[in-house]
Design a protein around this motif. Structure first.
Motif, mmCIF file in Angstrom:
data_model
loop_
_atom_site.group_PDB
_atom_site.id
_atom_site.type_symbol
_atom_site.label_atom_id
_atom_site.label_comp_id
_atom_site.label_asym_id
_atom_site.label_seq_id
_atom_site.Cartn_x
_atom_site.Cartn_y
_atom_site.Cartn_z
ATOM 1 N N ASP A 52 0.862 -1.182 0.000
ATOM 2 C CA ASP A 52 0.000 0.000 0.000
ATOM 3 C C ASP A 52 0.899 1.234 0.000
ATOM 4 O OD1 ASP A 52 -2.224 -1.687 0.252
ATOM 5 O OD2 ASP A 52 -2.062 -1.675 2.444
ATOM 6 N N LEU A 53 0.562 2.192 -0.833
ATOM 7 C CA LEU A 53 1.343 3.417 -0.929
ATOM 8 C C LEU A 53 0.395 4.608 -0.910
ATOM 9 C CD1 LEU A 53 4.263 4.422 -1.230
ATOM 10 C CD2 LEU A 53 3.926 4.383 -3.714
ATOM 11 N N ASN A 54 0.568 5.454 0.088
ATOM 12 C CA ASN A 54 -0.283 6.630 0.241
ATOM 13 C C ASN A 54 0.573 7.882 0.097
ATOM 14 O OD1 ASN A 54 -2.352 8.430 0.881
ATOM 15 N ND2 ASN A 54 -2.012 8.223 3.088
ATOM 16 N N ILE A 55 0.529 8.506 -1.070
ATOM 17 C CA ILE A 55 1.312 9.714 -1.335
ATOM 18 C C ILE A 55 0.548 10.923 -0.812
ATOM 19 C CG2 ILE A 55 2.364 11.168 -3.097
ATOM 20 C CD1 ILE A 55 3.705 8.431 -2.711
ATOM 21 N N GLU A 66 3.483 7.358 2.784
ATOM 22 C CA GLU A 66 3.653 6.196 3.654
ATOM 23 C C GLU A 66 3.438 4.916 2.857
ATOM 24 O OE1 GLU A 66 0.743 6.789 6.682
ATOM 25 O OE2 GLU A 66 1.938 8.296 7.755
ATOM 26 N N PHE A 67 4.148 3.866 3.253
ATOM 27 C CA PHE A 67 3.926 2.556 2.663
ATOM 28 C C PHE A 67 3.499 1.594 3.769
ATOM 29 C CE2 PHE A 67 8.304 2.173 4.115
ATOM 30 C CZ PHE A 67 8.383 0.859 4.575
ATOM 31 N N GLY A 68 2.877 0.500 3.382
ATOM 32 C CA GLY A 68 2.465 -0.481 4.379
ATOM 33 C C GLY A 68 2.011 -1.773 3.740
ATOM 34 N N PHE A 69 1.998 -2.824 4.537
ATOM 35 C CA PHE A 69 1.480 -4.117 4.103
ATOM 36 C C PHE A 69 1.223 -4.990 5.319
ATOM 37 C CE2 PHE A 69 6.131 -4.265 3.936
ATOM 38 C CZ PHE A 69 6.458 -5.455 4.593
ATOM 39 N N PHE A 88 9.956 8.092 0.487
ATOM 40 C CA PHE A 88 10.354 9.279 -0.262
ATOM 41 C C PHE A 88 10.867 8.776 -1.606
ATOM 42 C CE2 PHE A 88 10.399 10.274 4.147
ATOM 43 C CZ PHE A 88 10.042 11.612 4.256
ATOM 44 N N LEU A 89 10.033 8.897 -2.635
ATOM 45 C CA LEU A 89 10.292 8.243 -3.906
ATOM 46 C C LEU A 89 10.580 9.262 -4.998
ATOM 47 C CD1 LEU A 89 7.398 5.621 -3.734
ATOM 48 C CD2 LEU A 89 9.714 5.456 -2.806
ATOM 49 N N ASN A 90 11.747 9.141 -5.610
ATOM 50 C CA ASN A 90 12.112 10.023 -6.705
ATOM 51 C C ASN A 90 11.210 9.739 -7.899
ATOM 52 O OD1 ASN A 90 13.501 11.408 -8.859
ATOM 53 N ND2 ASN A 90 15.343 11.365 -7.586
ATOM 54 N N GLU A 91 10.687 10.797 -8.491
ATOM 55 C CA GLU A 91 9.771 10.622 -9.615
ATOM 56 C C GLU A 91 10.489 10.181 -10.883
ATOM 57 O OE1 GLU A 91 7.680 14.325 -9.676
ATOM 58 O OE2 GLU A 91 6.503 13.851 -7.895
#
Length: 326
Positions: A52-55, A66-69, A88-91
């Motif tokens: 799960d990724l909530n930007i 946030e990420f989660g599983f 924190f993900l580089n586009e």
């Protein structure tokens, strides 16, 4: 040396302002973790289909959120069984992926972020994932008095199972990244996070580089011989558990019991000569057991996490950049 020890002792006094009000001791002898195949024990039962990724925001070319599983080794404590973290993900694609693993009882990621975050975001552009250990931060159950109380304690079985949960879920996240991301996967662990990262390295081959900072090695040694473990030791001794018993029960989770499954040349260990949380002789044992990979020993105590953060950042980034060029 004296100043380093005094700083650590002051921090330890502050650490124990929060401690268990009730005995945590428990052991289920029928399921005591002895004589077990460690590769089977720490096996990942299934692959993560996705996370799960909530930007929540965007900044400097980064998607932040946030990420989660769901944990692959559920404990039965509901808040603990959903793995959480900050991302924190580089586009821009094809960037290295760094997983940070924090220390015991940390109340947030601030100490780790102050070492690496700005440098990586502003100068390198690598993806960053801050992984929350079991029973810490948002994974802390309501009955827990402080972050991490239930991860390492006099509850002998739960301590092993918490370590197992941390390892299995971290391995699953690493494998997911290898299947879904293009860049290399780097693990950076601090203190207890270094212990977890080291243990993962003995089990998981899908790691491109490991940096372990002021790492603990043998939980039994730390609980019995260092100040952070004194109340846990008192709890154990009051229930008839001696040091040899604890060594036997927790030997399964000692990183020095196995060699890394990643290239030794891609490992950096950083220790503190006057560390009162993690004794240098225990850190030495891992380094020697692993065939002496690259290692720096700083002239400080555990408080070097704060006082030496510029040096830690410089040494770590320099090491990783050198490895990633190959």
């Amino acid at each position: 040396m004296l100043l380093s020890k005094l700083i650590d002792y002051y921090a330890l006094y502050d650490l124990h302002k929060d401690r268990s009000k009730e005995n945590q001791y428990h052991i289920d002898f029928d399921h005591a973790p002895t004589n077990i195949d460690r590769d089977v024990f720490f096996e990942v039962p299934s692959s993560l289909a996705d996370i799960d990724l909530n930007i929540t925001s965007k900044e400097n070319g980064y998607s932040i959120g946030e990420f989660g599983f769901e944990s692959l080794r559920p404990s039965g404590d509901h808040p603990n069984d959903y793995v959480r973290g900050e991302s924190f993900l580089n586009e821009v694609g094809n960037k290295p992926n760094v997983i940070f693993v924090h220390g015991w009882r940390m109340k947030g990621f601030d100490r780790v972020k102050k070492i690496f975050h700005d440098s990586i975001m502003n100068n390198l552009g690598w993806n960053m994932y801050y992984y929350t250990l079991p029973y810490h931060l948002e994974r802390q159950p309501e009955a827990s008095l402080y972050s991490g109380e239930f991860m390492v304690s006099a509850n002998i079985n739960r301590t092993v199972e918490s370590t197992r949960q941390a390892i299995v879920d971290l391995r699953a996240l690493i494998q997911w990244m290898k299947n879904n991301k293009q860049g290399p996967v780097i693990i950076i662990g601090v203190s207890l996070g270094g212990f977890i990262s080291n243990l993962v390295a003995t089990l998981e081959s899908e790691i491109d580089a490991l940096v372990s900072i002021f790492y603990s090695n043998r939980l039994s040694y730390s609980i019995w011989n260092t100040i952070p473990g004194k109340y846990i030791r008192r709890d154990l001794e009051s229930h008839g558990v001696n040091y040899n018993d604890l060594v036997k029960y927790w030997e399964l989770v000692e990183p020095n019991q196995a060699l890394p499954k990643i290239n030794k040349e891609n490992i950096l260990l950083i220790s503190a000569k006057h560390d009162q949380y993690v004794h240098i002789q225990d850190a030495d044992l891992l380094w020697e057991s692993w065939g002496k990979p690259t290692r720096y020993v700083y002239n400080c105590g555990h408080a070097g996490i704060v006082l030496k953060r510029k040096k830690i950042e410089k040494d770590t980034i320099s090491f990783l950049q050198n490895k990633l060029k190959r």
